[in-house]
Structures are given as structure tokens and as C-alpha cells.
Design a protein around this motif. Sequence first.
Motif, PDB file in Angstrom:
ATOM      1  N   TYR A  96       0.871  -1.176   0.000  1.00 41.43           N
ATOM      2  CA  TYR A  96       0.000   0.000   0.000  1.00 41.43           C
ATOM      3  C   TYR A  96       0.912   1.231   0.000  1.00 41.43           C
ATOM      4  O   TYR A  96       1.652   1.473   0.964  1.00 41.43           O
ATOM      5  N   ARG A 112      -1.817  -1.888  -3.925  1.00 39.01           N
ATOM      6  CA  ARG A 112      -2.733  -0.754  -3.987  1.00 39.01           C
ATOM      7  C   ARG A 112      -1.879   0.522  -3.956  1.00 39.01           C
ATOM      8  O   ARG A 112      -1.359   0.916  -2.911  1.00 39.01           O
ATOM      9  N   LEU A 123      -5.627   4.232   2.439  1.00 35.48           N
ATOM     10  CA  LEU A 123      -6.152   3.214   3.363  1.00 35.48           C
ATOM     11  C   LEU A 123      -7.456   3.652   4.017  1.00 35.48           C
ATOM     12  O   LEU A 123      -8.350   2.828   4.238  1.00 35.48           O
TER      13      LEU A 123
END
Length: 887
Positions: A96, A112, A123
Motif C-alpha cells: 500500500y 494498492r 487506506l
Amino acid sequence: MHLITTHLNADFDGLASMIAARKLYPGAILAFPGSQERNVRDFISQSLLYRYDFLKTKQVDLKAIDTLIVVDTRSSTRLGPLAGCLDNPNLKIHLYDHHPQNSSDLTGEIERVENYGSTTTLLTGILRKKGIEITDEEATLFALGIYEDTGSLTHLTTTPADLKAAAWLVEKGAKLDQVAQFLTHELTSVQIGLLHELMKTAKQYTIQDIPVVVVTHSLTEYMDEFALIVRRFMAMENINVLFAVISMGGRIYLIARSRIADVNVGNIARDLGGGGHSTAASATMKDITLIQAQEKLIHTLHKHIHPQPIASEMMSQPAITISFEATISEAKEVLTRYNITALPVCDFTGPSVEQSLPIQGIITRQIIEKAAHHHLDQRPVSDFMSSEVKTLPLKATLADIQELIIEHHQRLIPIVENSTLIGIITRTDLLNRLVNDPAHLPKDLLHESEHPSLERKRNVNTQIIECLDKEMIQLIQTIGEVADSMKYNAFAVGGFVRDLLLKKQNLDLDIVIEGDGIRYAKQLAHHLGGRCRTHERFKTAMVLLPNGFKIDIATARLEYYEYPAAMPTVELSSIKLDLYRRDFTINAMAIHLNPYHFGTLIDFFNCQNDLKQKTIKVLHNLSFVEDPSRIFRAIRFEKRMEFLISPHTKRLITNAVSMDLFGKTNDPRFLSELKIIFSEENPLPAIERMAEFKLFKFLWPDLRPHLKIDRRFTHILTQAQRAISWFRLLYLEDSCQNWMVYLLAIMGRSRLAELKAFCRRFEESQKVTDYLLLQKEGADRAVHHLARSNDLKNSQIVALLEELNIEGLLYIMAVARKNHIKKAVSLYVTTLRQVEGELTGQDLVNLDYKPGPQFKKILLTLRNGRLDGLANDRDEELALLKNTFPL
């Protein structure tokens, strides 16, 4: 085992992303790969120590990790000892991140990555989409992550997603006061000392015409937040590209910052084993000395800094231009024909598309339409064009183009090669380029409060506290509070703001209200126990406080002029339009006074830069056409403040004078401005400047002989100034209107009829006109008689001067050529006019004199006796009385 981690030297975005990831992976353990920034450590110890179990790296069984969740980085080199688990068989990696991709980045089963201002934004978006609830403490932490990485939502890397995420977190209970507490970065004394050391070691390199500053330093131990010191140094010195190479605790750390598109520090840092954004990046360099690290950096800079010459790609050609001799009407026709909004003005005859002559300026549709509105269609475009135009060559880079259009507000850029106009680049051309290539959007990695240059908005509370007394601060706070209660916005504007920035006190308080200014003024007067006077036509008011202090209130307004030199017509507007109507840029700033925004400086037109450079500039090219009295204000500000009228503004003044605008109206504003100039401590420089602009023929067209700046004229005004200064030093109770003394001195060789015509032309009141005529007539007569003899008796001097006031007396001292005349006036002012006889009318009655017209003659004789030394006391007066007027 699932492990959540982030990068070395974790910041708030890394910490917040770890906690957010824990909401997605409830059973995962948390571990930092190494140290954290000091503020992060403080936050953990105060808020999270007992809420989350952060393991140390030595507590983590690396071989037991089957799923690695990495947030806010994808670089294996930034995972420290935890990178040891990357060789685990069947390891699943979930990533992420919001940083740009690097060829050496990890790849994961789940990736991501979004181009947001922070990873926390990414997030929190996932949490929100999944409907996962968060506490207000978590919301506060997540807000910290977003606010830190986006510079409190001010960096140009901030995206709409960051704003939406921050808004959602506030809804969920985020405490922004705690966010502010942990994001406040005040330098310690040690950090300030290091900042000075960096300034000593700074060295500038020029690489491909781009200045790059490199600083080096060595510390025996690792220091937290060295990046903060680097950022402050960059702000203080207004540096566009900065690299800091720091040796700390046996390692070499690189901190890189860039504010221009031509230097992508993220790519440079990745080449040196680090990473980051195009505007902010870092790297750790091992097994290398500080000198070697610096040499390696310089080599890498030469490798990566290659600004691409793109002017030839972006420009429009052929360039449509117009001759500086063409009329406004012809320019308007060219703009309409080619559907463009601005034209380069060249030195040739007729519109053309092939020029090899110099660019003279730029004329815009806005200026042309306004000039046409004033029926100036047949004036040449050279009268109103913007003459301060910079050109660029074909090899110009995007940074060059951005600087002129964005920083210097130049509407279009002529591209010139070998003295030939090749094409032009407009704001639209630049916008299209930036929209199609977002990587080249201008970056600004500094928070607004740390910005080195002059922002449209910044807080000036420090200057307010330093320059204003307690009562004035409380007053302007009250002004803002009353406006807030009425749901209006209140701004201090004009000279008050200008002088505050110059750290000078100015008690002329002008307030602009976004709302109904007259209604507000009445409410303010009621609140402060004062009185209110209104002017409905101009939507202005004056509030007079019980202590005599005056506050001028105006409705935010847009002025337009029905014809050249007309009085303005007023319409409601916003503060931006209100500031745009101001006379000069140095007066076109405002300070917000409402409580929430108190002390915020509003500067839409880069006015602070002109103030810093001591330059007088107009805001638009028809400024003097619409209001010629601004010419006098420009001269006054230039001489009073020791500024300079800019070359372009000077040319506009010359053009306005050549149009004979002063002869088209008997505007009382001209005389009002003259009065202010003549009231200055030394008006002579301003008067000389008026002569330089050839204004005398409009002010005094019928003076004989023709007035000009010569030795005699300069001498008279200098003498007037000396006379006024002499009188001021006497500290007498008499007041003197200095402007009258200078006006009388200038018209000293004129007849009364010419002074009367001057007053009538500028609509001076009859009372003041009669006063001036009386002073001039009496003074001229006195000079004539005084010049004929230098041995007049004191009584004769008094007889000549006693009908004159101070203005007339000082006028005599200015124009008198003989010293005995000046001595006579000086003696009269300081001594003779106070002399009176001791005997009174009642004394005469007691002595059996019969009251009547003779009393006046008797008392005058007794006073003259005192003046001429014939009677020095009461007894001598009685003797003089009996001898001269026996019963």
C-alpha cells in the motif's frame, strides 16, 4: 504470521498507515523496521503506548512471516532488518503506497498504489468503502498522517481524495488541535546552530543553467528531523533545488528537495539507493565517505538534470502581431478576426505575421475593450500596451515558460530567435501542456507558513503585535467580531496594511466590508458608542469614536468610469475586485479581521514583491486615463517613501499627460492631491517630478511668466520650506496650512485674477479662495512697502503685517529677496505682534476720557509708543497720553 511494517525513520503517514492496515488485517503484528521521527515517538509514548503492541525487530521471528504487509514504501532497502523475511518460501506481499514507481520496487500479490498526497488517504478510503468503523483517536492519527504528508493540505501534491479523506475523518471525530500540536515544528537552539552551519557550507552548482545548492555536514550521532532543518534553510534562502549530504552516526544520509519540474529528486535519490517524490526524496548511502558521497551526487545530478527545450513544441506560429502605431480600433479588429485575446506589439506598420523588429509590448482584449469604452478608439496601442515584456528563445525549457507565465503573470511569451519573432506561447498553451502531462505541474513542497517567497495569503499577526498598541489591536479585533456576527467579512486595506508590512505606524484605518458597508458601520458605531456618517452614493461611511478616532468603512466595490477622468460609478463586488480597483499594487493588499482568519494577509497581485522592491506600479494600463489624479499620488508615494515609479507606469503617465486629460475636467481631486504633496515635510522633489512629467501647464496654464523649474523657482520653494521649518521650531500655538504657503509661493509672480482662476478651476471653496486672495494681496503690498526702506519703525512694520495670518507671513519670507524684509517678518512673528499697550479703554474712562471712535486712535497710539520705545511702562504711557491727547 502476518506482519505490518513501514519504512525506516517512520513518519506520521507511515505510522497512521500501519494502524489503518491493522484494521484490515486484525490479527497481524506491528513492527517498525527501525527508528521513528521524534514527533512520532512522542505521539506513540503519549497516545498509543498501551493501545498497540509494537514489536522491536529483534522480537520478530522473520522465518515465521508468511504475509508481509508494507505501507508507505515499496523499497526493500527501506525495510531495514525486516527485509530478511523476503527470502521466505511462499511469502505473500501486500503493498500500500503513494510514491512513484521505481524499477527496484517490490512486487506483491496485492498492490494498492494511488497518486495521492499520502498513503493514509488510500487506506482510509478502503476502510470507508468497507464500512469499517474507526474511533475518534484513530481518526486523529489518520488525520496526522494526511496533514503531515500534504503540508496541512497545502502542497501541490494534495489531491481531492486527500481533502475528502480529511473531511471524513473530521466527521469521525478527528481532533485538529492535537494534529496542530504534533505538526508544529519549532527549531531548538541546537537545530538553529546546525542551520547556521549549513548556511556556511552551502555551495551552488549550475547544471544545465539550473542553480542547484548542495550542503554538507557531519555529526557524531544521529539527529532526528534533520529534514526539518533542511526545509527551513530552503525557505530562508529561497532555494529551488537543494541537496543535503549529512554524515550522522557513521552513515551518509541524503535529503533532497525540488520546487521545479526540471529536477526530479525522486529519480536522483533512487539512483543513489533511496526514493521519494519528484519534489521530496531521501537516500541512505553506505560504505562511503562524505566527500565520496558528494562527488557521487554531483555526478548523478549531471546525469539526471537535462531540461528539455520545449518552446518550439509549445509555441503557436506564425505570431499575429500589430504595429505600435496601430489604433485601438484596428487592434480590436485583429483580435476579433483571429479570435485571440492578446497581441504582441512590434515596431512596424500594419498587422503582420513575419517580423524581425524588436517587441515593444503586449496589448490585451481587456485593455482594448476598456479603452474603446472610453471612446479612445483612435489612440495608438502604444499608449496602453504593457511594455515590460520578456521574451524567450526556442531552446527555452518548461521551467522558463512557467516562471514567466505563472510567477511573473505575463499573459503571453514571444519566442525570438536571431532578433526574429518566431511564435508565441500563451497561458492556454501552458495549461494544455500541464493538463496533458501532469508530471510537469508546478510543485511546492513547502507549507504555507514556511514559504520563502511572497504568498497570496500569509499571517501577519507578528507584525500586528510589533507595530500596533494594545488599544488598536483590540479595536481591529472588535471590527472583525462585529462583522462576523453579521455574517460579513471585514478587511483592513490600503495604507494601513502597506505601512504595517513596512513596520511603520499608520493610524488611518480603512475597512472594507463584504456585505452592506453602511449597515455594518451603523452597527459598529452602536457597538463602540460612536457616531456614524454615511455616503449612500459611494456606499461608504465614517465611524467617529468617543475619543475622536475615525474609522472609514467601505462596501467592497468595483468602480467603473463613464468617461476618462470621470468620478467613479460604484457597484458591489468581492474583496478581490475591490483591491483590483486600487491605485497602486502597494496599496492593493488586505488583512482579514474576522476571528477565524484574523491576521491573514490577502495579496492577489504579488503586491508584496513590489513593496519589497520599492516600486510604484499601477494594476492596469488605463489607470491614469480613468483617474488622472493618480499621477499625483504616484509622485507623492515615490518621493515620500523613497520608492521608484516603474518604467511601465512612468510610460503610462507620459501617455496620459499627452492626451490632455487634465484639461477635460475641473477635478477637485487634483487640488486635493496637490494639498497633500504641499503638506509634505519636503515637497520640492515631488514638485520637480511634476515638472518632469510636464504637469505644470495643466495646473497653472495662465501663469506669467511661464512657470518652469529654474534657479529662481527652486530658490523660492526652498525658502518656503525653510520658513515653514523655522516657524515649526518656534513651537507657537498658531497653526499653519503649509500647502497654502507653497501655493502662494508658486504663484508669487501672478496676479490675483490668476490665483482666483486656479481656485475656481479646481472647485476650491469660496471661503478658502477669499482667504488665499486676502493673504496674497496683503503680503504683496507689504513686500512692496518693506522693500522701499530698511529702517522702518516697529509700529510701521506692525501696520503692514498685522492683517496677515501665518500663511501670508511665511509667503513673504519665501519670496522676499532682501534680508531686512525677512528680519522684519521674523521680528513681527516672534515679538511685535504680542506687544500691547498697558492702558485699556476702562483706564481711559477712569481718566475722564469720553468713550467714542477716538478710543481706537488713542489705544493704537499707546501701542505704537510701546513698539517704538516711546513708552516702556504705565507711567510713560500716561505721560504719552497726556502729551498727545490732552483733556
